[in-house]
Design an enzyme around this catalytic site. Structure first.
Site, short mmCIF file in Angstrom:
data_model
loop_
_atom_site.label_atom_id
_atom_site.label_comp_id
_atom_site.label_asym_id
_atom_site.label_seq_id
_atom_site.Cartn_x
_atom_site.Cartn_y
_atom_site.Cartn_z
N LYS A 84 0.86 -1.19 0.00
CA LYS A 84 0.00 0.00 0.00
C LYS A 84 0.89 1.24 0.00
O LYS A 84 1.77 1.39 0.86
CB LYS A 84 -0.88 -0.05 1.25
CG LYS A 84 -2.16 0.75 1.14
CD LYS A 84 -3.01 0.45 2.37
CE LYS A 84 -4.26 1.27 2.42
NZ LYS A 84 -4.95 1.12 3.70
O1 G3P Z 1 -7.55 2.16 5.56
C1 G3P Z 1 -7.87 3.43 5.14
C2 G3P Z 1 -9.26 3.91 5.49
O2 G3P Z 1 -10.21 2.90 5.26
C3 G3P Z 1 -9.38 4.60 6.82
O3 G3P Z 1 -10.70 4.83 7.20
O4 G3P Z 1 -12.36 5.58 8.87
O5 G3P Z 1 -9.91 6.12 9.21
O6 G3P Z 1 -11.23 7.29 7.46
P1 G3P Z 1 -11.07 6.01 8.25
#
Ligand code: G3P
Length: 219
Positions: free
Chosen positions: A87
């Site tokens: 990633k």
């Molecule tokens: O892994 C990246 C993403 O899915 C993070 O989500 O909820 O921290 O914005 P969030």
């Protein structure tokens, strides 16, 4: 549409796997830190454990932000298991690193994508996945799903092979919308997946079925 779990929590990964609906996992440095995983050795061990539980792809994120270090780090991560996807953030050196990995046959997931332009660059660099962050766009009052629609349209028109992996998913509605828009993957917390189960008419209907059965049995 594939279901990935956005977590580094082994119990939740096992739970989703046992349900038979788990197609992969995505992690990020925040999620790894949340599990208290520190040190290169422990991080590698943790990824190896996740990659063993899950049949599908497991995204492991680089911490470096310059090309050379990203390549070094990404190669170490990719060596952990065949289903590890590296990633990489959508920055200039990240684009270079994704092109490098693509030429070497190492698959990448381009993360922190917030615009259609960034998604086009990720596809040009040969990323296997592009991760638009819908929840974080919603947070700043931009409809994240509009971006997903734009990306799926562009990728369809251009014939890009990069899969659209909808990230920063927070709710059942995000999942349903992503499916409607033809996204290839959603990655979300287990709670968002389990909330797809909920409907009061299901609960009422099941209660009635069981009551009628018990009545018919004279109980
Ligand atoms: O892994 C990246 C993403 O899915 C993070 O989500 O909820 O921290 O914005 P969030």
């Amino acid at each position: 549409m594939k279901f990935f779990l956005d977590t580094a929590n082994i119990d939740q990964i096992k739970e989703a796997h046992d349900l038979g609906i788990l197609d992969g996992v995505t992690t990020n440095p925040t999620l790894m830190a949340r599990e208290g995983i520190t040190g290169e050795g422990n991080i590698k061990k943790h990824y190896a454990e996740i990659a063993t539980i899950v049949d599908g792809d497991v995204s492991a994120e680089v911490i470096s932000t310059d090309f050379k270090s990203m390549v070094r780090e990404g190669e170490i991560l990719a060596d952990i298991a065949e289903n590890i996807v590296v990633k990489i953030p959508m920055i200039k050196d990240g684009v270079k690193a994704m092109s490098y990995f693509s030429n070497k046959g190492i698959r990448t997931n381009c993360t922190l994508v917030f615009s259609a332009g960034q998604a086009i660059l990720a596809a040009k660099a040969g990323a296997a996945y592009v991760s638009p962050f819908v929840g974080r766009l919603d947070d700043i009052t931009f409809d994240g799903m509009e971006l997903v629609e734009q990306i799926t349209d562009i990728y369809g028109i251009q014939g890009f092979a990069t899969e659209v992996l909808v990230a920063s998913v927070r709710s059942a509605l995000h999942i349903v919308k992503a499916a409607e828009l033809g996204a290839d993957v959603v990655t979300c917390p287990l709670s968002a997946i389990l909330s797809l189960l909920n409907h009061p008419l299901t609960d009422i209907g099941l209660k009635k079925f069981l009551e009628d059965y018990h009545k018919s049995q004279g109980k």
